[in-house]
Design a protein around this motif. Structure first.
Motif, short mmCIF file in Angstrom:
data_model
loop_
_atom_site.label_atom_id
_atom_site.label_comp_id
_atom_site.label_asym_id
_atom_site.label_seq_id
_atom_site.Cartn_x
_atom_site.Cartn_y
_atom_site.Cartn_z
N ILE A 33 0.81 -1.26 0.09
CA ILE A 33 -0.15 0.11 -0.14
C ILE A 33 0.98 1.26 0.24
O ILE A 33 1.80 1.43 0.87
CB ILE A 33 -0.96 0.17 1.11
CG1 ILE A 33 -1.77 -1.07 1.26
CG2 ILE A 33 -1.59 1.31 1.32
CD1 ILE A 33 -2.92 -1.22 2.61
N GLN A 34 0.58 2.06 -0.77
CA GLN A 34 1.50 3.19 -1.01
C GLN A 34 0.67 4.12 -0.65
O GLN A 34 -0.42 4.60 -1.07
CB GLN A 34 2.09 3.42 -2.29
CG GLN A 34 3.14 4.98 -2.51
CD GLN A 34 3.92 5.08 -3.87
OE1 GLN A 34 3.60 4.25 -4.74
NE2 GLN A 34 4.33 6.01 -3.93
N VAL A 35 0.96 5.25 0.34
CA VAL A 35 0.30 6.13 1.13
C VAL A 35 1.30 7.26 1.00
O VAL A 35 2.25 7.36 1.50
CB VAL A 35 -0.16 5.99 2.49
CG1 VAL A 35 -1.02 7.36 2.99
CG2 VAL A 35 -0.94 4.59 2.71
N ASP A 36 1.08 8.23 0.08
CA ASP A 36 1.90 9.42 -0.15
C ASP A 36 3.07 9.04 -0.44
O ASP A 36 3.37 8.27 -1.33
CB ASP A 36 1.99 10.54 0.99
CG ASP A 36 0.40 10.95 1.38
OD1 ASP A 36 -0.44 11.27 0.56
OD2 ASP A 36 0.29 11.15 2.50
N ASN A 37 4.11 9.32 0.16
CA ASN A 37 5.62 8.79 -0.09
C ASN A 37 6.12 7.26 0.78
O ASN A 37 7.23 7.28 0.66
CB ASN A 37 6.62 9.82 0.21
CG ASN A 37 6.54 11.09 -0.86
OD1 ASN A 37 5.97 10.74 -2.14
ND2 ASN A 37 6.63 12.37 -0.60
N ARG A 38 5.06 6.99 1.51
CA ARG A 38 5.49 6.00 2.37
C ARG A 38 4.57 4.43 1.73
O ARG A 38 3.76 4.49 1.24
CB ARG A 38 4.89 6.01 3.88
CG ARG A 38 5.06 5.06 4.79
CD ARG A 38 4.87 5.72 6.01
NE ARG A 38 4.80 4.60 6.97
CZ ARG A 38 4.41 4.53 8.22
NH1 ARG A 38 3.46 5.69 8.69
NH2 ARG A 38 4.43 3.70 9.05
#
Length: 95
Positions: free
Chosen positions: A15-20
């Motif tokens: 799961i990519q959340v913003d840059n994380r």
């Protein structure tokens, strides 16, 4: 590679959340997206945890999800309710 022994169900999702990037364990795939985000200490606002209030709506940039419960909350196209969804592939979201 021996394809008979390759278990597709054990594939981990990201799961990519913003840059994380969150690396999801196979046992976490059974959980709602909201629970996964909370386990990984992602701040997300939520209230009812049942798809009624719509407070956990997030934008799905790409990926496949499964909505396991019908929600009555009004959400815009391209948005999902994290409390009633399970991930089915790698996804990118915007909170």
């Amino acid at each position: 590679m021996n394809l008979k022994n390759f278990n597709y169900k054990k594939k981990n999702y990201i799961i990519q959340v913003d840059n994380r990037k969150l690396y999801i364990k196979p046992e976490e795939k059974k959980l709602s997206l909201l629970k996964i985000l909370l386990i990984h200490r992602i701040n997300i606002f939520y209230q009812c945890n049942s798809g009624y209030c719509g407070s956990c709506n997030i934008k799905l940039i790409y990926g496949t999800i499964y909505q396991f419960q019908t929600s009555i909350a009004c959400i815009q196209p391209g948005y999902i309710l994290a409390c009633v969804c399970q991930i089915q592939s790698n996804i990118k979201i915007q909170i």
